[in-house]
Design an enzyme around this catalytic site. Structure first.
Site, PDB file in Angstrom:
ATOM      1  N   HIS A 121       0.780  -1.178  -0.088  1.00  0.00           N
ATOM      2  CA  HIS A 121      -0.037  -0.036  -0.235  1.00  0.00           C
ATOM      3  C   HIS A 121       0.855   1.303  -0.021  1.00  0.00           C
ATOM      4  O   HIS A 121       1.920   1.241   0.586  1.00  0.00           O
ATOM      5  CB  HIS A 121      -0.784   0.007   1.289  1.00  0.00           C
ATOM      6  CG  HIS A 121      -1.989   0.953   1.399  1.00  0.00           C
ATOM      7  ND1 HIS A 121      -1.810   2.435   1.729  1.00  0.00           N
ATOM      8  CD2 HIS A 121      -3.264   0.965   1.283  1.00  0.00           C
ATOM      9  CE1 HIS A 121      -2.744   2.837   1.717  1.00  0.00           C
ATOM     10  NE2 HIS A 121      -3.774   2.009   1.497  1.00  0.00           N
ATOM     11  N   ASP A 198       2.951  -4.950   7.993  1.00  0.00           N
ATOM     12  CA  ASP A 198       1.697  -4.386   7.781  1.00  0.00           C
ATOM     13  C   ASP A 198       0.505  -5.328   7.989  1.00  0.00           C
ATOM     14  O   ASP A 198       0.424  -6.231   6.809  1.00  0.00           O
ATOM     15  CB  ASP A 198       1.555  -3.459   6.224  1.00  0.00           C
ATOM     16  CG  ASP A 198       0.372  -2.701   6.062  1.00  0.00           C
ATOM     17  OD1 ASP A 198      -0.317  -2.751   6.997  1.00  0.00           O
ATOM     18  OD2 ASP A 198       0.357  -1.969   5.250  1.00  0.00           O
ATOM     19  N   GLN A 201      -4.660  -5.512   6.779  1.00  0.00           N
ATOM     20  CA  GLN A 201      -5.747  -6.324   6.040  1.00  0.00           C
ATOM     21  C   GLN A 201      -5.485  -7.600   7.021  1.00  0.00           C
ATOM     22  O   GLN A 201      -6.128  -8.436   6.287  1.00  0.00           O
ATOM     23  CB  GLN A 201      -5.497  -6.261   4.455  1.00  0.00           C
ATOM     24  CG  GLN A 201      -5.655  -4.890   3.964  1.00  0.00           C
ATOM     25  CD  GLN A 201      -6.973  -4.488   3.847  1.00  0.00           C
ATOM     26  OE1 GLN A 201      -7.938  -5.344   4.157  1.00  0.00           O
ATOM     27  NE2 GLN A 201      -7.242  -3.129   3.633  1.00  0.00           N
ATOM     28  N   LYS A 224     -10.360  -0.797  10.606  1.00  0.00           N
ATOM     29  CA  LYS A 224     -10.588  -2.005   9.796  1.00  0.00           C
ATOM     30  C   LYS A 224     -10.695  -3.338  10.571  1.00  0.00           C
ATOM     31  O   LYS A 224     -11.141  -4.161   9.790  1.00  0.00           O
ATOM     32  CB  LYS A 224      -9.125  -2.116   8.994  1.00  0.00           C
ATOM     33  CG  LYS A 224      -8.791  -1.122   7.802  1.00  0.00           C
ATOM     34  CD  LYS A 224      -7.746  -1.129   7.012  1.00  0.00           C
ATOM     35  CE  LYS A 224      -7.183  -0.052   6.230  1.00  0.00           C
ATOM     36  NZ  LYS A 224      -8.129   0.418   5.040  1.00  0.00           N
ATOM     37  N   CYS A 362      -4.667   2.577  -3.489  1.00  0.00           N
ATOM     38  CA  CYS A 362      -3.475   2.884  -3.093  1.00  0.00           C
ATOM     39  C   CYS A 362      -2.364   2.151  -3.214  1.00  0.00           C
ATOM     40  O   CYS A 362      -1.579   1.823  -2.227  1.00  0.00           O
ATOM     41  CB  CYS A 362      -3.604   3.416  -1.702  1.00  0.00           C
ATOM     42  SG  CYS A 362      -4.805   4.838  -1.118  1.00  0.00           S
TER      43      CYS A 362
HETATM   44  N1  PMP Z   1      -1.884  -0.798   4.547  1.00  0.00           N
HETATM   45  C1  PMP Z   1      -2.647  -1.602   3.873  1.00  0.00           C
HETATM   46  C2  PMP Z   1      -2.328  -2.837   3.491  1.00  0.00           C
HETATM   47  C3  PMP Z   1      -4.196  -0.878   3.803  1.00  0.00           C
HETATM   48  O1  PMP Z   1      -4.992  -1.735   3.235  1.00  0.00           O
HETATM   49  C4  PMP Z   1      -4.541   0.361   4.348  1.00  0.00           C
HETATM   50  C5  PMP Z   1      -5.874   0.977   4.075  1.00  0.00           C
HETATM   51  N2  PMP Z   1      -6.423   0.693   3.013  1.00  0.00           N
HETATM   52  C6  PMP Z   1      -3.411   0.906   4.830  1.00  0.00           C
HETATM   53  C7  PMP Z   1      -1.879   0.196   4.939  1.00  0.00           C
HETATM   54  C8  PMP Z   1      -3.520   2.250   5.436  1.00  0.00           C
HETATM   55  O2  PMP Z   1      -4.407   2.384   6.522  1.00  0.00           O
HETATM   56  P1  PMP Z   1      -4.866   3.707   7.124  1.00  0.00           P
HETATM   57  O3  PMP Z   1      -5.615   4.473   6.117  1.00  0.00           O
HETATM   58  O4  PMP Z   1      -5.977   3.224   8.188  1.00  0.00           O
HETATM   59  O5  PMP Z   1      -3.644   4.424   7.924  1.00  0.00           O
END
Ligand code: PMP
Length: 403
Positions: A121, A198, A201, A224, A362
């Site tokens: 991401h 990370d 997910q 999440k 993203c």
């Molecule tokens: N890493 C991953 C794999 C994600 O899916 C996301 C959110 N889509 C993020 C980071 C960022 O998370 P946040 O916007 O809650 O900081």
């Protein structure tokens, strides 16, 4: 798992959109909140609210007990050794920015390298790029095969004596791939390199045990995993966090301040400048208690069955292209149908009450690797049903007929 009972815990699931029952399949972006989480937030504002940590009065002490109790709930949930290893942040993104900034400051010089995967991401790419701009470090990228599985042999070859840290997502937010992070951490440790996972997910979907993984750092967002927005976690092994400099300065992270010299607070407060979202951390703890009561193993098994069913049904649709066919796959399905633009598909599904996400999610470098601009993404949570998958399939078929 009693899905109807679970669904009744989430009031939003019974609303309609454009007169149609809501089919919420955008859980990768954020999950809905059970009543117990929302009520805990209202209750704390109504009956306990006071700033934490420095207060001698009753409410402040009660709020502090709740906040620190939430830290213990998070510790237990990911099986960290100590609450000193649980730093509260605003979310995954802030956790990684904190780490890149502090780790980079302490341990990285010009010419040093960070290993990331092609499916990260932006939140696990851009903070390292900002560091690259400041310090002249290099990013090395783990490639993947066409099924969306990381090439672990090539990963091992990226290590050299300039490698300082590895950042890998446990579950891809686009492909659903569950990466073999335990093995990848072992490989990094064989080269004396720490790893940040990370878990944005993975935390909502599979049991995560930081000691079993031997993760050096692990990050996730409350929103999440059925918790509130604006709260996240940075887990770090105490030995690492002890050696990192603070990220932001302000209240709570200090021991003593004079204009000549400041000394910093102990862990985890060294990294928590300013008033924390102590109401949000209670909400996070409630959310973790909620999924713990259902059982993370039960959630993983249920969602696995649901995802397999969705993959089977979606594959029956003419012109369907699914991105991400890894042997180990979580509850995220990205797809395109024929020549239909992902925005058109998403917009028309929305009119049928079906919420999916469209675009690059993203993860633009991953889109480049796939040779596409974006996908439609359906992502499931513990409250989704086969009937909702059927509604998605029927919706896609209806949209397809319009083109
Ligand atoms: N890493 C991953 C794999 C994600 O899916 C996301 C959110 N889509 C993020 C980071 C960022 O998370 P946040 O916007 O809650 O900081």
């Amino acid at each position: 798992m009693n899905i109807q009972q679970i669904r009744s815990d989430f009031p939003i699931l019974s609303r309609t959109v454009y007169g149609k029952p809501l089919v919420y399949l955008d859980n990768g972006a954020t999950t809905q909140k059970p009543r117990c989480v929302v009520e805990s937030i209202a209750d704390e504002y109504y009956s306990v609210n006071a700033n934490v940590h420095r207060g001698v009065h009753f409410l402040s002490q009660q709020a502090t007990e709740l906040h620190e109790g939430s830290r213990e709930t998070v510790r237990r949930f990911i099986n960290a050794r100590s609450t000193n290893e649980i730093v509260f942040t605003r979310g995954t993104t802030e956790s990684i920015n904190l780490l890149a900034s502090s780790f980079g400051e302490a341990f990285m010089q010009e010419g040093d390298e960070v290993i990331l995967s092609v499916m990260e991401h932006h939140s696990n790419i851009v903070p390292w790029q900002l560091l690259a701009l400041r310090k002249g470090i290099r990013l090395r990228v783990v490639p993947m095969n066409d099924r969306g599985e990381l090439l672990t042999d090539q990963y091992e070859q990226l290590f050299n004596d300039r490698t300082r840290i590895v950042g890998i997502t446990q579950v891809s937010n686009v492909l659903g791939t569950v990466n073999p992070v335990g093995k990848m951490i072992a490989t990094a440790h064989a080269h004396n390199v720490p790893v940040v996972i990370d878990a944005a997910q993975s935390i909502p979907h599979i049991p995560v045990d930081v000691q079993q993984l031997d993760a050096d750092f692990l990050v996730f967002s409350a929103h999440k995993v059925y918790g509130p927005t604006g709260v996240g976690v940075l887990y770090g092994k105490e030995a690492w966090l002890d050696r990192l400099p603070p990220y932001q300065g302000g209240g709570e992270m200090i021991q003593h301040v004079s204009f000549e010299h400041t000394t910093f607070n102990e862990l985890p407060f060294k990294f928590e400048a300013g008033t924390p979202d102590y109401i949000g951390t209670t909400g996070l703890a409630k959310a973790l208690d909620y999924v713990t009561a259902i059982g993370m193993d039960n959630i993983a098994a249920y969602e696995h069955g649901l995802t397999n069913y969705a993959m089977r049904r979606l594959r029956e649709i003419p012109g369907m292209r699914i991105f991400g066919e890894a042997a180990e796959k979580g509850s995220v399905i990205s797809f395109l149908v024929g020549n239909i633009h992902h925005f058109d598909m998403g917009t028309l599904l929305d009119r049928l009450g079906i919420a999916v996400r469209t675009g690059h999610h993203c993860a633009q470098p991953l889109m480049q690797r796939l040779g596409i601009e974006g996908t439609v993404r359906a992502s499931f949570a513990l409250y989704n049903t086969r009937e909702e998958v059927d509604a998605l399939v029927a919706g896609i078929e209806r949209v397809s007929q319009m083109f």
